[in-house]
Design a protein around this motif. Structure first.
Motif, PDB file in Angstrom:
ATOM      1  N   SER A  10      -6.068  -0.108   6.164  1.00  8.53           N
ATOM      2  CA  SER A  10      -5.723   0.050   4.746  1.00  8.53           C
ATOM      3  C   SER A  10      -6.762   0.922   4.055  1.00  8.53           C
ATOM      4  N   THR A  36     -17.783  -5.981  -3.130  1.00  4.51           N
ATOM      5  CA  THR A  36     -17.310  -4.762  -2.472  1.00  4.51           C
ATOM      6  C   THR A  36     -18.449  -3.759  -2.364  1.00  4.51           C
ATOM      7  N   SER A  64     -15.725  -1.612   6.150  1.00  3.99           N
ATOM      8  CA  SER A  64     -14.929  -2.545   5.357  1.00  3.99           C
ATOM      9  C   SER A  64     -15.632  -2.720   4.020  1.00  3.99           C
ATOM     10  N   GLN A  65     -14.981  -2.285   2.944  1.00  4.84           N
ATOM     11  CA  GLN A  65     -15.613  -2.416   1.634  1.00  4.84           C
ATOM     12  C   GLN A  65     -15.744  -3.869   1.210  1.00  4.84           C
ATOM     13  N   LEU A  66     -14.905  -4.732   1.790  1.00  5.18           N
ATOM     14  CA  LEU A  66     -14.949  -6.148   1.436  1.00  5.18           C
ATOM     15  C   LEU A  66     -15.930  -6.938   2.284  1.00  5.18           C
ATOM     16  N   GLN A  74      -8.789   0.062   1.988  1.00  7.66           N
ATOM     17  CA  GLN A  74     -10.040  -0.665   1.785  1.00  7.66           C
ATOM     18  C   GLN A  74     -11.075  -0.314   2.849  1.00  7.66           C
ATOM     19  N   TYR A 120       0.838  -1.196   0.000  1.00  9.31           N
ATOM     20  CA  TYR A 120       0.000   0.000   0.000  1.00  9.31           C
ATOM     21  C   TYR A 120       0.876   1.250   0.000  1.00  9.31           C
TER      22      TYR A 120
END
Length: 385
Positions: free
Chosen positions: A88, A132, A66-68, A90, A52
């Protein structure tokens, strides 16, 4: 009258503190639990150990997504213990407009499971692990927005109940620890001075091959890891068993999974397990009458000392390669005090199990309280959607 609902975008805005990563700096990292369980501390990460270019730095009162994994409840409000730590890119962060909403109220809203399901429908990707959630999709969630005074009352009520739930959960966990400590103490008393004998003598391996009838079905048995007992699998059809060998299980057998015994996957077969079958992966041992009881042997092998012997008898480095061999199983030594002493401990253990079952049922009721209150508070919005 139903409270007016507005998009989250009316009360939250993106608020990202992006920090360029220095390869020589060590960063205190956080993570986000699923199912609305908040933030946790990860191991520190040196800048040279990541690909990153930037991290997001957290501050108190932000909402983290959390996009995941947001669709399974990996959303949290930053608490003081995680302020100043990093995630991160994300994990976008948002700041609440305090003139419209109280952050604690928004935090409780985001713990309501139907919101996660709504995010799942909004997510995009190919398969569960790639789905996502963009900030825009997240901010399109509808939140009921009563007055600030009503929001405060809701937060106070939920906080008060949550504190009681935590108190009760801690009491249940403490009672469980005390029970286990007392059982271990009683067990040590029971085996004091007892000789060690091999399983081949105390509970030898007994195999009962099943002759397969192509037109019959066979109720299959499984064993959970970590000493959590047996479970029942769907019936097997004889016509589908062109190669697999089956073996009969009877009540009172010690049943071992030869590929998972090293992590406690063995159990005593109960009345509901009698007559079921296990694959060749399951080994059954029958205690020698008058010499040992199945429950006593099981308890010993679940202790750190006993499980260590099972693990030593299950060589290998990878999960599926740690196989418990038949000869190695029968060579394991177990303490064998007089049978009356074993039966005394078994009765004590049975009483402890009854108390544990009551506590487990109580714990389920306690854990269901907050979701029920969230449904009462926010459910009408989803029913009307």
């Amino acid at each position: 009258m139903r409270d007016k609902s507005v998009p989250l975008s009316e009360v939250l805005r993106l608020d990202i503190d992006a920090v360029d990563i220095d390869a020589t700096t060590t960063y205190e990292m956080s993570g986000v639990y699923g199912f609305g369980r908040g933030l946790f501390h990860r191991e520190p990460l040196r800048g040279s150990e990541t690909t990153y270019k930037r991290f997001h730095q957290l501050s108190v009162g932000q909402v983290v997504l959390s996009q995941l994994k947001g669709w399974e409840g990996a959303i949290a409000v930053v608490d003081p213990e995680n302020s100043g730590r990093f995630l991160s890119t994300q994990f976008p962060t948002f700041r609440c407009d305090e003139e419209r909403a109280i952050i604690a109220y928004v935090g409780w809203f985001l713990k309501y499971a139907p919101n996660w399901h709504a995010l799942r429908r909004k997510s995009r990707g190919m398969g569960a692990r790639r789905d996502t959630i963009s900030p825009e999709k997240f901010l399109s969630l509808e939140i009921p927005l009563p007055s600030l005074d009503d929001q405060r009352r809701i937060v106070e009520k939920l906080d008060r109940v949550a504190a009681l739930v935590d108190e009760r959960r801690n009491a249940i966990e403490e009672a469980e620890r005390e029970t286990q400590a007392l059982l271990l103490k009683a067990f040590q008393r029971a085996i004091d001075g007892a000789p060690l004998r091999p399983m081949a003598e105390v509970a030898p391996l007994v195999r009962r091959p099943v002759e397969i009838d192509l037109d019959a079905s066979y109720p299959e048995l499984g064993v959970r890891s970590f000493g959590r007992g047996t479970f029942h699998k769907p019936d097997l059809l004889g016509a589908d068993l062109s190669w697999q060998k089956l073996f009969l299980v009877q009540q009172g057998d010690l049943v071992f999974s030869n590929i998972k015994a090293w992590e406690g996957a063995f159990a005593v077969a109960g009345p509901d397990d009698h007559g079921r079958v296990g694959s060749h992966r399951y080994l059954t041992c029958v205690p020698t009458q008058g010499l040992a009881t199945a429950d006593f042997i099981w308890f010993y092998l679940q202790t750190s000392e006993g499980l260590g012997k099972v693990q030593s008898a299950s060589p290998g480095s990878a999960d599926r390669n740690r196989t418990l061999g038949q000869g190695a199983l029968e060579a394991i030594t177990v303490p064998t005090p007089p049978i009356g002493r074993q039966q005394w401990f078994d009765r004590l253990h049975a009483k402890a199990h009854e108390a544990r079952t009551i506590r487990a049922n109580t714990a389920q009721d306690v854990e269901a309280l907050i979701p029920a209150m969230l449904h009462e508070t926010f459910g009408r919005q989803h029913q009307a959607a």
